[in-house]
Design a protein around this motif. Structure first.
Motif, PDB file in Angstrom:
ATOM      1  N   VAL A 115       0.843  -1.193   0.000  1.00 41.07           N
ATOM      2  CA  VAL A 115       0.000   0.000   0.000  1.00 41.07           C
ATOM      3  C   VAL A 115       0.879   1.244   0.000  1.00 41.07           C
ATOM      4  O   VAL A 115       2.047   1.205   0.397  1.00 41.07           O
ATOM      5  N   CYS A 116       0.276   2.348  -0.424  1.00 37.74           N
ATOM      6  CA  CYS A 116       1.005   3.608  -0.511  1.00 37.74           C
ATOM      7  C   CYS A 116       0.065   4.755  -0.185  1.00 37.74           C
ATOM      8  O   CYS A 116      -1.118   4.713  -0.540  1.00 37.74           O
ATOM      9  N   ILE A 117       0.582   5.778   0.478  1.00 41.22           N
ATOM     10  CA  ILE A 117      -0.154   7.018   0.676  1.00 41.22           C
ATOM     11  C   ILE A 117       0.704   8.168   0.160  1.00 41.22           C
ATOM     12  O   ILE A 117       1.918   8.037   0.031  1.00 41.22           O
ATOM     13  N   GLU A 118       0.062   9.290  -0.148  1.00 40.68           N
ATOM     14  CA  GLU A 118       0.789  10.477  -0.588  1.00 40.68           C
ATOM     15  C   GLU A 118       0.587  11.588   0.424  1.00 40.68           C
ATOM     16  O   GLU A 118      -0.531  11.813   0.913  1.00 40.68           O
ATOM     17  N   THR A 119       1.663  12.292   0.754  1.00 40.23           N
ATOM     18  CA  THR A 119       1.584  13.347   1.751  1.00 40.23           C
ATOM     19  C   THR A 119       2.759  14.291   1.582  1.00 40.23           C
ATOM     20  O   THR A 119       3.749  13.963   0.919  1.00 40.23           O
ATOM     21  N   GLY A 138       1.548  -6.090   8.469  1.00 40.47           N
ATOM     22  CA  GLY A 138       1.724  -7.207   7.550  1.00 40.47           C
ATOM     23  C   GLY A 138       1.744  -6.847   6.082  1.00 40.47           C
ATOM     24  O   GLY A 138       1.719  -7.739   5.222  1.00 40.47           O
ATOM     25  N   LYS A 139       1.770  -5.565   5.750  1.00 38.90           N
ATOM     26  CA  LYS A 139       1.834  -5.145   4.348  1.00 38.90           C
ATOM     27  C   LYS A 139       3.072  -4.279   4.132  1.00 38.90           C
ATOM     28  O   LYS A 139       3.552  -3.605   5.055  1.00 38.90           O
ATOM     29  N   GLY A 140       3.580  -4.288   2.911  1.00 40.94           N
ATOM     30  CA  GLY A 140       4.615  -3.333   2.549  1.00 40.94           C
ATOM     31  C   GLY A 140       4.006  -1.949   2.445  1.00 40.94           C
ATOM     32  O   GLY A 140       2.948  -1.771   1.836  1.00 40.94           O
ATOM     33  N   ILE A 141       4.639  -0.960   3.059  1.00 36.31           N
ATOM     34  CA  ILE A 141       4.091   0.397   3.107  1.00 36.31           C
ATOM     35  C   ILE A 141       5.070   1.359   2.442  1.00 36.31           C
ATOM     36  O   ILE A 141       6.273   1.328   2.703  1.00 36.31           O
ATOM     37  N   ALA A 142       4.534   2.226   1.583  1.00 33.54           N
ATOM     38  CA  ALA A 142       5.326   3.283   0.958  1.00 33.54           C
ATOM     39  C   ALA A 142       4.648   4.625   1.189  1.00 33.54           C
ATOM     40  O   ALA A 142       3.426   4.704   1.292  1.00 33.54           O
ATOM     41  N   VAL A 143       5.466   5.670   1.294  1.00 38.34           N
ATOM     42  CA  VAL A 143       4.951   7.035   1.423  1.00 38.34           C
ATOM     43  C   VAL A 143       5.514   7.846   0.257  1.00 38.34           C
ATOM     44  O   VAL A 143       6.727   7.884   0.046  1.00 38.34           O
ATOM     45  N   GLU A 144       4.623   8.463  -0.496  1.00 47.08           N
ATOM     46  CA  GLU A 144       4.993   9.246  -1.679  1.00 47.08           C
ATOM     47  C   GLU A 144       4.983  10.727  -1.334  1.00 47.08           C
ATOM     48  O   GLU A 144       4.022  11.231  -0.749  1.00 47.08           O
ATOM     49  N   LYS A 176      12.782   5.213   6.914  1.00 48.28           N
ATOM     50  CA  LYS A 176      13.769   4.138   6.859  1.00 48.28           C
ATOM     51  C   LYS A 176      13.876   3.407   8.201  1.00 48.28           C
ATOM     52  O   LYS A 176      14.085   2.187   8.242  1.00 48.28           O
ATOM     53  N   GLU A 177      13.724   4.149   9.288  1.00 47.25           N
ATOM     54  CA  GLU A 177      13.750   3.519  10.613  1.00 47.25           C
ATOM     55  C   GLU A 177      12.651   2.477  10.748  1.00 47.25           C
ATOM     56  O   GLU A 177      12.799   1.486  11.474  1.00 47.25           O
ATOM     57  N   ARG A 178      11.550   2.689  10.039  1.00 44.36           N
ATOM     58  CA  ARG A 178      10.399   1.778  10.123  1.00 44.36           C
ATOM     59  C   ARG A 178      10.305   0.843   8.914  1.00 44.36           C
ATOM     60  O   ARG A 178       9.298   0.179   8.725  1.00 44.36           O
ATOM     61  N   ARG A 179      11.342   0.837   8.116  1.00 45.47           N
ATOM     62  CA  ARG A 179      11.423  -0.027   6.936  1.00 45.47           C
ATOM     63  C   ARG A 179      10.275   0.218   5.968  1.00 45.47           C
ATOM     64  O   ARG A 179       9.743  -0.711   5.340  1.00 45.47           O
ATOM     65  N   MET A 180       9.888   1.462   5.869  1.00 44.49           N
ATOM     66  CA  MET A 180       8.896   1.865   4.883  1.00 44.49           C
ATOM     67  C   MET A 180       9.616   2.406   3.654  1.00 44.49           C
ATOM     68  O   MET A 180      10.698   2.975   3.751  1.00 44.49           O
ATOM     69  N   ARG A 181       8.989   2.241   2.493  1.00 47.50           N
ATOM     70  CA  ARG A 181       9.582   2.695   1.242  1.00 47.50           C
ATOM     71  C   ARG A 181       9.271   4.170   1.003  1.00 47.50           C
ATOM     72  O   ARG A 181       8.235   4.682   1.437  1.00 47.50           O
ATOM     73  N   VAL A 182      10.178   4.828   0.286  1.00 47.86           N
ATOM     74  CA  VAL A 182      10.067   6.253  -0.014  1.00 47.86           C
ATOM     75  C   VAL A 182       9.924   6.436  -1.514  1.00 47.86           C
ATOM     76  O   VAL A 182      10.780   6.001  -2.293  1.00 47.86           O
ATOM     77  N   TYR A 183       8.821   7.063  -1.931  1.00 50.88           N
ATOM     78  CA  TYR A 183       8.613   7.418  -3.328  1.00 50.88           C
ATOM     79  C   TYR A 183       8.732   8.941  -3.450  1.00 50.88           C
ATOM     80  O   TYR A 183       8.090   9.679  -2.696  1.00 50.88           O
ATOM     81  N   ALA A 184       9.552   9.409  -4.390  1.00 47.22           N
ATOM     82  CA  ALA A 184       9.763  10.847  -4.582  1.00 47.22           C
ATOM     83  C   ALA A 184       9.236  11.271  -5.941  1.00 47.22           C
ATOM     84  O   ALA A 184       9.638  10.723  -6.979  1.00 47.22           O
ATOM     85  N   ASN A 185       8.328  12.247  -5.954  1.00 46.07           N
ATOM     86  CA  ASN A 185       7.767  12.775  -7.195  1.00 46.07           C
ATOM     87  C   ASN A 185       8.642  13.911  -7.723  1.00 46.07           C
ATOM     88  O   ASN A 185       8.979  14.842  -6.979  1.00 46.07           O
ATOM     89  N   LEU A 186       8.974  13.850  -9.017  1.00 45.38           N
ATOM     90  CA  LEU A 186       9.822  14.854  -9.648  1.00 45.38           C
ATOM     91  C   LEU A 186       9.118  15.408 -10.879  1.00 45.38           C
ATOM     92  O   LEU A 186       8.432  14.673 -11.594  1.00 45.38           O
ATOM     93  N   ASP A 215      13.478   5.227  -2.546  1.00 47.18           N
ATOM     94  CA  ASP A 215      13.483   3.900  -3.167  1.00 47.18           C
ATOM     95  C   ASP A 215      12.982   3.951  -4.600  1.00 47.18           C
ATOM     96  O   ASP A 215      13.287   3.060  -5.395  1.00 47.18           O
ATOM     97  N   LEU A 216      12.204   4.984  -4.917  1.00 46.13           N
ATOM     98  CA  LEU A 216      11.645   5.112  -6.256  1.00 46.13           C
ATOM     99  C   LEU A 216      11.539   6.586  -6.611  1.00 46.13           C
ATOM    100  O   LEU A 216      10.991   7.384  -5.842  1.00 46.13           O
ATOM    101  N   ALA A 217      12.099   6.953  -7.765  1.00 47.98           N
ATOM    102  CA  ALA A 217      11.970   8.308  -8.301  1.00 47.98           C
ATOM    103  C   ALA A 217      10.938   8.285  -9.417  1.00 47.98           C
ATOM    104  O   ALA A 217      11.102   7.571 -10.410  1.00 47.98           O
ATOM    105  N   LEU A 218       9.863   9.034  -9.252  1.00 45.00           N
ATOM    106  CA  LEU A 218       8.779   9.096 -10.229  1.00 45.00           C
ATOM    107  C   LEU A 218       8.880  10.399 -11.007  1.00 45.00           C
ATOM    108  O   LEU A 218       8.752  11.486 -10.426  1.00 45.00           O
TER     109      LEU A 218
END
Length: 373
Positions: A115-119, A138-144, A176-186, A215-218
């Motif tokens: 799952v992913c949220i944007e903020t 129990g899910k992989g979490i990303a924040v965009e 990163k401390e919580r092992r969540m993924r980071v998505y960066a919008n460009l 972790d991901l550059a968009l």
């Protein structure tokens, strides 16, 4: 920007949510947007390319129902689910705490393993992330998060982006401390930049966000949306969306070791038409469909193989674009931006304010101006 947005209509209550399904990163990516009062930065006049919109006041319970209806409408398997308001999920003035927690619970029960949220970066805190991880176990979490450009100058004078690189770096550390993924919008194709400057700025920004923990550059090539500065410039022929070949060039310039961490986003004009875009990234009629399909292939399965197919595409318009890329703009970047600011002040009835502040702003522009191309 507040003058330009003054007449922007509120989002229609009959459109409480939007759902889009596509393929990205090797899987099915479901995206849900739900209606809120709108982005706080939008109200403050930030972001020259964005029109997240001024929505009506929306009750917390209605937000939850909108998301539930959106999720119920999604059929088939989903590998990753994005749920986002018309703004920032972790801003309590946009999405109240009770609504946010209930939406997180809906995301937790949805069948997607990721799952992913944007903020916005400054809304990321220990408390909000702990709530996120506790509510969606129990899910992989990303924040965009929107970075748009790694250049502070471009962020300030071309985008009017609030927030700082420090806020992004702080948020990355917490994630990163919580092992969540980071998505960066460009952003590719910011106001006032030449085609060469736009490509250089986006390419440097990809490298910067990946080096600083993303972790991901968009990469988002800019569309012209109503009630934005880009529209104001576009209607006067002072702005045009970037060529699709510029997006290809940014991907080609990406280091081979980073290809799996880069994606192209919202480049298709067919998606844009339904959202009322006035102009979109494009190429000529001969190659547009083929090029869009190749870009979609790369988005669905990023890597050297799909990039090679994309990079090998040829067309007469690509040669024309390359000539355009090599042209030197008339005047330096600060000179061009100041000239447009002069026109903006006159056109929007801000001449008195501009007369008071022009000297100081010009000094700041010249002192910190980057060399992009």
């Amino acid at each position: 920007m507040t003058r330009i947005r003054a007449d922007a209509p509120r989002e229609a209550p009959g459109q409480p949510f939007k759902v889009r399904i596509d393929h990205a990163g090797g899987g099915v990516f479901a995206q849900v947007w739900f209606l809120t009062r709108g982005c706080n930065w939008d109200y403050a006049g930030a972001c020259t390319m964005c029109n997240y919109g001024h929505g009506p006041s929306v009750a917390a319970g209605d937000m939850v129902r909108f998301v539930q209806r959106a999720l119920d409408s999604i059929e088939g398997p989903v590998d990753e689910l994005l749920v986002s308001p018309s703004g920032s999920m972790l801003d309590e003035s946009e999405v109240p705490l009770d609504a946010r927690r209930s939406i997180f619970e809906l995301m937790a029960s949805f069948r997607a393993p990721k799952v992913c949220i944007e903020t916005r970066a400054e809304t990321v805190s220990q408390d909000t992330l702990d709530e996120l991880s506790a509510t969606i176990p129990g899910k992989g979490i990303a924040v965009e998060m929107g970075v748009e450009s790694s250049s502070p100058w471009v962020r300030r004078f071309c985008i009017n982006k609030m927030g700082t690189a420090n806020a992004f770096s702080h948020a990355v550390g917490l994630l990163k401390e919580r092992r969540m993924r980071v998505y960066a919008n460009l952003a590719l194709g910011n106001a006032f930049l030449s085609p060469a400057e736009a490509v250089a700025d986006a390419s440097r920004s990809v490298e910067w966000v990946l080096e600083n923990g993303a972790d991901l550059a968009l990469v988002f090539p800019m569309h012209v949306k109503p009630y934005t500065l880009l529209e104001w410039l576009y209607r006067r022929s002072w702005y045009h969306p970037p060529s699709l070949w510029s997006l290809v060039e940014v991907l080609v310039r990406t280091k081979s070791t980073s290809l799996l961490a880069v994606s192209a986003a919202w480049f298709r004009c067919d998606h844009a038409r339904e959202l009322g875009m006035l102009a979109s990234p494009s190429s000529c009629d001969r190659c547009r469909t083929r090029l869009l399909d190749r870009l979609s292939d790369f988005r669905a399965a990023p890597g050297a193989k799909t990039l090679s197919r994309l990079a090998s595409e040829s067309c007469e318009c690509r040669a024309e674009w390359q000539l355009q890329l090599g042209r030197t703009p008339a005047g330096s970047l600060p000179e061009r931006v100041l000239a447009c600011y002069d026109e903006l002040a006159t056109g929007l009835g801000l001449s008195e304010w501009w007369a008071i502040h022009r000297h100081d702003i010009a000094d700041e522009m010249w002192r910190d101006a980057p060399v992009l191309a």
